[in-house]
Design an enzyme around this catalytic site. Sequence first.
Site, PDB file in Angstrom:
ATOM      1  N   GLN A 127       8.734  10.002  24.199  1.00 49.50           N
ATOM      2  CA  GLN A 127       7.869   9.047  24.893  1.00 49.50           C
ATOM      3  C   GLN A 127       8.698   8.093  25.740  1.00 49.50           C
ATOM      4  O   GLN A 127       9.161   7.054  25.273  1.00 49.50           O
ATOM      5  CB  GLN A 127       7.005   8.269  23.901  1.00 49.50           C
ATOM      6  CG  GLN A 127       5.943   7.459  24.599  1.00 49.50           C
ATOM      7  CD  GLN A 127       4.955   6.840  23.646  1.00 49.50           C
ATOM      8  OE1 GLN A 127       5.013   7.024  22.439  1.00 49.50           O
ATOM      9  NE2 GLN A 127       4.036   6.085  24.199  1.00 49.50           N
ATOM     10  N   PHE A 128       8.876   8.456  27.012  1.00 56.23           N
ATOM     11  CA  PHE A 128       9.683   7.633  27.908  1.00 56.23           C
ATOM     12  C   PHE A 128       9.071   6.264  28.138  1.00 56.23           C
ATOM     13  O   PHE A 128       9.773   5.305  28.454  1.00 56.23           O
ATOM     14  CB  PHE A 128       9.926   8.355  29.240  1.00 56.23           C
ATOM     15  CG  PHE A 128       8.755   8.321  30.187  1.00 56.23           C
ATOM     16  CD1 PHE A 128       8.658   7.324  31.147  1.00 56.23           C
ATOM     17  CD2 PHE A 128       7.764   9.287  30.123  1.00 56.23           C
ATOM     18  CE1 PHE A 128       7.584   7.299  32.033  1.00 56.23           C
ATOM     19  CE2 PHE A 128       6.698   9.263  30.991  1.00 56.23           C
ATOM     20  CZ  PHE A 128       6.605   8.267  31.948  1.00 56.23           C
ATOM     21  N   THR A 129       7.764   6.135  27.932  1.00 53.02           N
ATOM     22  CA  THR A 129       7.106   4.851  28.189  1.00 53.02           C
ATOM     23  C   THR A 129       7.551   3.751  27.228  1.00 53.02           C
ATOM     24  O   THR A 129       7.255   2.583  27.461  1.00 53.02           O
ATOM     25  CB  THR A 129       5.571   4.984  28.137  1.00 53.02           C
ATOM     26  OG1 THR A 129       5.187   5.424  26.838  1.00 53.02           O
ATOM     27  CG2 THR A 129       5.071   5.960  29.192  1.00 53.02           C
TER      28      THR A 129
END
Length: 142
Positions: free
Chosen positions: A74-76
């Site tokens: 999850q890059f967010t």
Amino acid sequence: MRAVIQRVLSASVRVEGEVVGELDAPGLLVYLGVTHDDGPTEVTWTARKIWDLRLLREERSASDVGAPVLVVSQFTLYGDARRGRRPTWQAAAPGPVSEPVYDAVCAELERLGARVERGRFGADMRVESVNDGPITLVLDSP
């Protein structure tokens, strides 16, 4: 590296309607974000911490009871929304950098003895979970 760790009774990840990862027993759901300078040191530290943290019932760790771990990229997690209304993702490593690091964390957890389930890197995923407690911890590597 940043990990959001949740104690769950169950969890699953679907991609285009297909289950690609699933915990059918109590364990840990880990959302994993990678930044630009994460490498082997952060991989080892993060995997060991996830495996040994006493987040399960009766202050036990996943390693104590052999609990499964579902790891979802999850890059967010490295989103920055302090200014304006649109977050920036500059602190998140791009896919060609972060995917091998994500894979290395999963492999290190397996090496430590974990049964690891995974999301699908870069996919549009549907994550379902039943949080237990609720227990949620944000973990940043040193």
